[in-house]
Write a protein that holds these residues in place. Structure first.
Motif, short mmCIF file in Angstrom:
data_model
loop_
_atom_site.label_atom_id
_atom_site.label_comp_id
_atom_site.label_asym_id
_atom_site.label_seq_id
_atom_site.Cartn_x
_atom_site.Cartn_y
_atom_site.Cartn_z
N ALA A 166 114.52 68.11 20.30
CA ALA A 166 114.59 68.15 18.83
C ALA A 166 115.10 69.52 18.39
O ALA A 166 114.35 70.33 17.85
CB ALA A 166 113.23 67.85 18.22
N ASP A 176 110.70 69.15 7.11
CA ASP A 176 109.60 68.20 7.08
C ASP A 176 110.08 66.79 6.74
O ASP A 176 109.66 65.81 7.37
CB ASP A 176 108.56 68.63 6.03
CG ASP A 176 107.93 69.97 6.34
OD1 ASP A 176 108.67 70.97 6.38
OD2 ASP A 176 106.71 70.03 6.54
N THR A 195 112.67 72.46 21.33
CA THR A 195 113.26 72.69 20.02
C THR A 195 114.07 73.98 20.06
O THR A 195 114.08 74.69 21.07
CB THR A 195 112.18 72.76 18.93
OG1 THR A 195 112.82 72.79 17.64
CG2 THR A 195 111.30 74.00 19.08
N VAL A 245 108.55 71.87 14.48
CA VAL A 245 108.37 71.17 15.75
C VAL A 245 107.25 71.82 16.56
O VAL A 245 106.42 71.12 17.18
CB VAL A 245 109.69 71.16 16.55
CG1 VAL A 245 109.48 70.49 17.91
CG2 VAL A 245 110.79 70.44 15.77
N ALA A 294 112.12 65.27 9.59
CA ALA A 294 111.22 64.88 10.67
C ALA A 294 110.56 63.54 10.40
O ALA A 294 110.47 62.67 11.29
CB ALA A 294 110.16 65.97 10.88
N ALA A 335 113.27 74.35 11.20
CA ALA A 335 112.95 73.23 12.08
C ALA A 335 112.14 73.63 13.32
O ALA A 335 111.16 72.94 13.65
CB ALA A 335 114.24 72.52 12.49
N MET A 363 117.63 67.75 14.88
CA MET A 363 116.95 68.11 13.65
C MET A 363 117.90 68.76 12.65
O MET A 363 119.01 69.17 13.00
CB MET A 363 115.79 69.06 13.95
CG MET A 363 114.52 68.35 14.39
SD MET A 363 113.80 67.38 13.04
CE MET A 363 113.29 68.68 11.91
N LEU A 390 109.93 61.87 14.00
CA LEU A 390 109.61 62.94 14.94
C LEU A 390 108.12 63.07 15.24
O LEU A 390 107.74 63.24 16.40
CB LEU A 390 110.18 64.27 14.45
CG LEU A 390 109.96 65.47 15.37
CD1 LEU A 390 110.70 65.28 16.68
CD2 LEU A 390 110.40 66.76 14.68
#
Length: 373
Positions: A7, A271, A291, A309, A274, A305, A42, A279
């Protein structure tokens, strides 16, 4: 064995998120070909948002559109049509400012236009999505080239901004200095599912933390131009019934303010992305999560991001790994089970920037050896 979740956000001006996770995947399977890898690129509303959704959402469709770019020329772009949710008749449109009115469209190195770049193309793409009949809009507003308060976008959607002689003002932030009246009555109604705006900043419209002062220099504005733009944004704020101190109003050169004036809602971009790509559920079921982004620094803990994560993985009790183009000295890398800098792998920042896919492949191979099934 549970899957490994990849991600990563985009590595700005180097490689987009979808290509970054693919390069990492290829490196991992070169060492461990049987490992299950889940790719969830992401984004936080800026460059790469469309690619992140396209890679993560089955049956998403790119919808080509030609719009007015930030230099006034027509540019080819697209918005993304997501399939309808259960119980809803129409799909969701994802429209990205970066690919319609973004600074990346000004070339490399960019031909900066601090007073004259605008957001009209972004508005034209939004209008195309509305004309298609979508039931919801998700708008990413990072990576802007302009400081026009969103007037270009709003004009494309039907608003009118005029000078003292009732004539249309010029495009870009330059036009704000002659702004005398704002008529928003021609704006279309919001779609039934509303308009969600993805942003990674909370700056107000004006002042020391405002759009012109903080982000104007990135777009080529000197001190005199910053003062001119800030004053123009003040004129706009005096004509529109929106609080200019609303967090995020200063995002994308004040485009956040313009969208608030239309009735949209601003949310933290990472957010929302995700949640939309699933996610949290993927992280909860993972054995390892990876990530990263281009530059992991002191600002990365402010809604970016990788920090999101990391928090999701911590809450799920899953080890999380950081892969970044560079890891700055002021960065908070606590909570990561391991961290890899592509700059360290490549021997220099220039080498890492020149061949990001090569060094992401190398990082993936290293992680496969470090985290065997």
């Amino acid at each position: 064995m549970a899957a490994v979740v990849l991600a990563l956000d985009s590595f700005k001006s180097s490689i987009d998120a979808a290509d970054a996770v693919e390069a990492l995947r290829e490196g991992w399977v070169s060492v461990d070909p049987g490992r299950e890898l889940t790719l969830l690129p992401m984004a936080d509303g800026g460059e790469g948002t469309l690619e992140a959704f396209a890679a993560a959402v089955p049956d998403a469709v790119r919808m080509p559109v030609t719009v007015t770019g930030p230099e006034g020329r027509r540019v080819a772009a697209s918005w993304l049509l997501l399939p309808p949710a259960p119980g809803t008749p129409d799909g969701t449109a994802v429209v990205e400012l970066a690919s319609t009115s973004g600074i990346e469209l000004l070339g490399s190195p960019p031909r900066l236009r601090p007073l004259d770049a605008g957001t009209r193309g972004f508005g034209e793409a939004i209008a195309a999505a509305l004309a298609h009949g979508v039931s919801r809009l998700v708008l990413g507003i990072g990576s802007s080239a302009s400081t026009d308060g969103g007037i270009g976008m709003l004009t494309a959607l039907g608003a009118r901004f005029t000078d003292a002689a009732s004539g249309p003002i010029t495009t870009g932030g330059r036009g704000l200095r002659s702004l005398a009246a704002a008529d928003l009555s021609g704006l279309p109604p919001l779609p039934a599912g509303g308009v969600t705006v993805l942003t990674d900043v909370t700056n107000p419209l004006r002042g020391d933390r405002g759009a012109a002062a903080v982000f104007g220099p990135q777009k080529g504005a000197g001190q005199d131009e910053i003062a001119l733009l800030d004053a123009g944004l003040g004129r706009l704020a005096n004509l529109v019934d929106v609080d200019p101190d609303t967090p995020g109003a200063g995002a994308a050169g004040g485009t956040g303010f313009g969208l608030l004036a239309w009735g949209a809602g601003l949310v933290p971009g990472a957010d929302a992305v995700a949640e939309l790509i699933g996610l949290p559920e993927a992280v909860a079921a993972a054995s390892v999560v990876v990530t990263g982004e281009g530059s992991f620094d002191g600002q990365s803990a402010a809604g970016k991001a990788p920090d999101l994560v990391r928090a999701l993985a911590r809450d799920a009790g899953v080890p999380v790994v950081l892969v970044a183009g560079r890891i700055a000295a002021d960065a908070d890398a606590s909570g990561f089970a391991h961290a890899i800098s592509l700059t360290a792998l490549a021997g220099s920042g220039a080498a890492a920037l020149a061949e990001p896919a090569r060094w992401l492949f190398a990082a993936g191979a290293e992680l496969a050896r470090r985290f065997p099934a």
